[in-house]
Design a protein around this motif. Structure first.
Motif, PDB file in Angstrom:
ATOM      1  N   LEU A 162       0.697  -1.013   0.176  1.00 38.02           N
ATOM      2  CA  LEU A 162       0.218  -0.046   0.129  1.00 38.02           C
ATOM      3  C   LEU A 162       0.388   1.356   0.383  1.00 38.02           C
ATOM      4  CD1 LEU A 162      -2.509  -0.920   2.417  1.00 38.02           C
ATOM      5  CD2 LEU A 162      -3.226  -0.660  -0.041  1.00 38.02           C
ATOM      6  N   PRO A 163       1.765   1.457   1.234  1.00 36.66           N
ATOM      7  CA  PRO A 163       2.294   2.728   0.952  1.00 36.66           C
ATOM      8  C   PRO A 163       3.450   3.011  -0.617  1.00 36.66           C
ATOM      9  CG  PRO A 163       2.700   1.678   3.120  1.00 36.66           C
ATOM     10  CD  PRO A 163       2.204   0.271   2.611  1.00 36.66           C
ATOM     11  N   VAL A 166       1.362   4.165  -3.041  1.00 34.80           N
ATOM     12  CA  VAL A 166       1.683   5.745  -2.489  1.00 34.80           C
ATOM     13  C   VAL A 166       2.640   6.240  -3.696  1.00 34.80           C
ATOM     14  CG1 VAL A 166       1.293   7.223  -1.319  1.00 34.80           C
ATOM     15  CG2 VAL A 166      -0.474   5.943  -1.216  1.00 34.80           C
ATOM     16  N   ALA A 170       1.589   9.157  -6.587  1.00 33.84           N
ATOM     17  CA  ALA A 170       1.144   9.966  -5.747  1.00 33.84           C
ATOM     18  C   ALA A 170       2.401  11.499  -6.131  1.00 33.84           C
ATOM     19  CB  ALA A 170       1.751  10.630  -4.299  1.00 33.84           C
ATOM     20  N   TRP A 178       1.398  12.119   1.433  1.00 37.77           N
ATOM     21  CA  TRP A 178       1.051  11.957   0.822  1.00 37.77           C
ATOM     22  C   TRP A 178       1.184  10.688   1.786  1.00 37.77           C
ATOM     23  CZ3 TRP A 178      -3.148  12.076  -1.792  1.00 37.77           C
ATOM     24  CH2 TRP A 178      -3.111  13.284  -2.999  1.00 37.77           C
ATOM     25  N   ILE A 181      -0.049  10.401   5.350  1.00 42.03           N
ATOM     26  CA  ILE A 181      -1.916  10.555   5.511  1.00 42.03           C
ATOM     27  C   ILE A 181      -2.458   9.125   5.877  1.00 42.03           C
ATOM     28  CG2 ILE A 181      -3.870  12.051   4.927  1.00 42.03           C
ATOM     29  CD1 ILE A 181      -2.068  14.285   4.796  1.00 42.03           C
ATOM     30  N   THR A 182      -2.114   8.682   3.878  1.00 43.04           N
ATOM     31  CA  THR A 182      -3.030   7.676   3.569  1.00 43.04           C
ATOM     32  C   THR A 182      -2.257   6.157   4.325  1.00 43.04           C
ATOM     33  OG1 THR A 182      -0.559   6.757   1.856  1.00 43.04           O
ATOM     34  CG2 THR A 182      -2.678   8.323   1.082  1.00 43.04           C
ATOM     35  N   VAL A 185      -4.430   5.964   7.377  1.00 42.09           N
ATOM     36  CA  VAL A 185      -5.736   5.569   6.911  1.00 42.09           C
ATOM     37  C   VAL A 185      -6.051   4.590   7.083  1.00 42.09           C
ATOM     38  CG1 VAL A 185      -7.414   5.752   4.950  1.00 42.09           C
ATOM     39  CG2 VAL A 185      -6.577   7.870   6.153  1.00 42.09           C
ATOM     40  N   PHE A 186      -5.181   4.141   5.653  1.00 37.37           N
ATOM     41  CA  PHE A 186      -5.063   2.487   5.672  1.00 37.37           C
ATOM     42  C   PHE A 186      -4.291   1.394   6.818  1.00 37.37           C
ATOM     43  CE2 PHE A 186      -2.092   3.116   1.851  1.00 37.37           C
ATOM     44  CZ  PHE A 186      -3.313   3.619   1.409  1.00 37.37           C
TER      45      PHE A 186
END
Length: 231
Positions: A162-163, A166, A170, A178, A181-182, A185-186
């Motif tokens: 996931l990172p 991004v 991003a 980016w 924050i993401t 959220v994850f």
């Protein structure tokens, strides 16, 4: 025909749930922290991606190996206890019957009834009765090293991806924010899902995992800025 009421309990999911949540959490936190630290040191986007990918592979293998060794140690202990119990049943069955009856009496059964229950259960399957009620080993909760290792590796890789996604998608401007924050959220979603599946408070589960993730990413970013500036 005997009535059998089948219920599904949270404990039936604890084996794979623990490994999966731990793996995904570590994947998100460690990889996001790693790429943020490298990015804070003013590395190029390609270097950030390489570092993150290497972290994904290394972390997944480390999680699998660690979980396998840990759970296999538990499995070895269970097998040793089973072997000892099997030998005791072969050499001194009366003492084992009394021991089982004492367990049931300690749980509230009348001593005479406790002995009758012990006798009937041992007549059906003596080792199974002692395994469950004396040793506390059940089919649901017994150690499964390969399953735990595979769940840990797969969940770590999924979380770590996931990172990295991004980083790929991003814009370079504000990349640190980016990722930060993401990742939060994850982590919040993961913590909420884990709490929900495990029967715990969703808000508490999400907050707990998010707080520690934020702390890890902040510290790693500070290290990257320190050494990046020094270089």
């Amino acid at each position: 025909m005997a009535y059998r009421h089948k219920e599904r309990h949270v404990t039936e999911r604890m084996g794979w749930l623990r490994a999966a949540v731990l793996g995904a959490n570590d994947g998100i936190v460690s990889t996001a922290s790693l790429v943020m630290g490298v990015a804070a040191a003013h590395a190029t986007p390609s270097a950030i991606l390489v570092a993150g990918t290497a972290g994904l592979v290394a972390g997944a293998m480390s999680m699998a190996a660690g979980e396998y060794v840990s759970v296999h140690s538990q499995a070895d202990s269970e097998q040793a206890d089973l072997a000892r119990e099997r030998k005791e049943l072969e050499t001194d069955v009366e003492s084992e019957r009394k021991e089982l009856a004492a367990i049931y009496a300690g749980r509230g059964l009348d001593p005479l009834l406790a002995r009758q229950v012990a006798e009937q259960l041992m007549a059906h399957n003596a080792l199974d009765a002692h395994t469950r009620d004396e040793l506390g080993i059940t089919e649901t909760l017994k150690a499964r090293p390969l399953q735990a290792a595979a769940a840990s590796a797969a969940s770590f890789a999924a979380g770590a991806a996931l990172p990295l996604l991004v980083v790929v998608l991003a814009p370079a401007t504000g990349l640190l924010w980016w990722i930060f924050i993401t990742a939060l959220v994850f982590l919040a979603v993961l913590g909420g899902i884990a709490a929900r599946v495990g029967g715990a408070n969703v808000r508490v589960g999400a907050s707990r995992i998010t707080l520690w993730g934020a702390l890890a990413m902040a510290l790693t970013t500070a290290v990257g800025m320190l050494f990046g500036g020094a270089g």
